[in-house]
Design an enzyme around this catalytic site. Structure first.
Site: not given
Length: 253
Positions: A145, A158
């Site tokens: 990400s 996350y």
């Protein structure tokens, strides 16, 4: 030298976790377009993905497992590899939980880390162990990400997990590159998926995000799928531990 394009996956059998929707579905369909067959691993029905893949003339099979249960998922992967050679593994499955850092719960921390990092590592381990034992080349593509590089807001577990994915990818590349197993990672930008629905539905957040993206648009799953094909194909033979941002130019801004 093969007569096939360096970007072809013809004759290749690739497993993709979380292939039921979003980025995983985009990756599965892109693999099919490149001539590969796909095994979707996940806990939700992948019937729609199967239709899309089969429409490209490729084979699709569904292998049901809860990625959060790493032992069960690894056992499934080992069964798949025992049945036939597996040329690549794409670790795409991931979840996200949002809350201010002061309110973040241990349950939300553990749930995200179990799927996004713990299971990812042990799936890599199982796949790599089989390739090394058999003396076979292999390809692993992990999905990270932009939050592998940045802190983000309200997504503590996350962010931690995606930093971890990048680090684990590099570690495995260091250990396995000379043994014929390529391990690389894609860092998607802001892509139109279920995970970003809350952001896209927030006019202020969506506007601020788009203003920073040089391409001027949200990405789509196909953008990630085509990058995954490159990292699974012969074209990327000399890439090990590489991180490929597919972000519309976000990191360049």
């Amino acid at each position: 030298m093969s007569d096939l394009s360096a970007f072809s996956l013809a004759g290749k059998r690739i497993a993709v976790t979380g292939a039921n929707t979003g980025i995983g579905q985009g990756i599965a369909v892109a693999i099919a377009r490149a001539g590969g067959s796909v095994i979707g691993i996940g806990r939700s029905s992948m019937a729609e993905t199967a239709r899309f893949v089969e429409a490209e003339g490729a084979g699709f099979s569904e292998a049901m497992a809860d990625i959060a249960d790493s032992k069960a998922t690894i056992a499934l992967l080992e069964t798949l590899m025992a049945a036939a050679p597996l040329d690549g593994l794409v670790n795409n499955a991931g979840i996200i939980r949002r809350a201010d850092a002061v309110d973040f719960t241990e349950d939300d921390w553990d749930a995200v880390m179990d799927v996004n990092l713990r299971s990812l590592f042990f799936l890599c381990q199982a796949y790599g162990r089989a390739c090394l034992a058999q003396g076979r080349p292999g390809r692993i593509v992990n999905i990270a990400s932009l939050l592998s590089f940045q802190g983000g807001i309200r997504v503590a577990s996350y962010t931690a997990s995606k930093h971890g994915v990048l680090g684990i990818t590099r570690l495995l590349a260091n250990e396995w590159a000379a043994k014929g197993v390529n391990v690389n990672v894609i860092a998607p930008g802001y892509i139109e998926t279920n995970n970003t629905e809350a952001l896209r539905n927030d006019p202020d957040r969506s506007r601020s995000i788009l203003e920073r993206i040089p391409a001027g648009r949200w990405g789509v799953p196909d953008d990630i799928g085509d990058a995954a094909v490159f990292l699974l194909a012969r074209a990327s033979n000399y890439m090990h531990g590489a991180v490929l941002p597919v972000d519309g130019g976000w990191l360049a801004r």
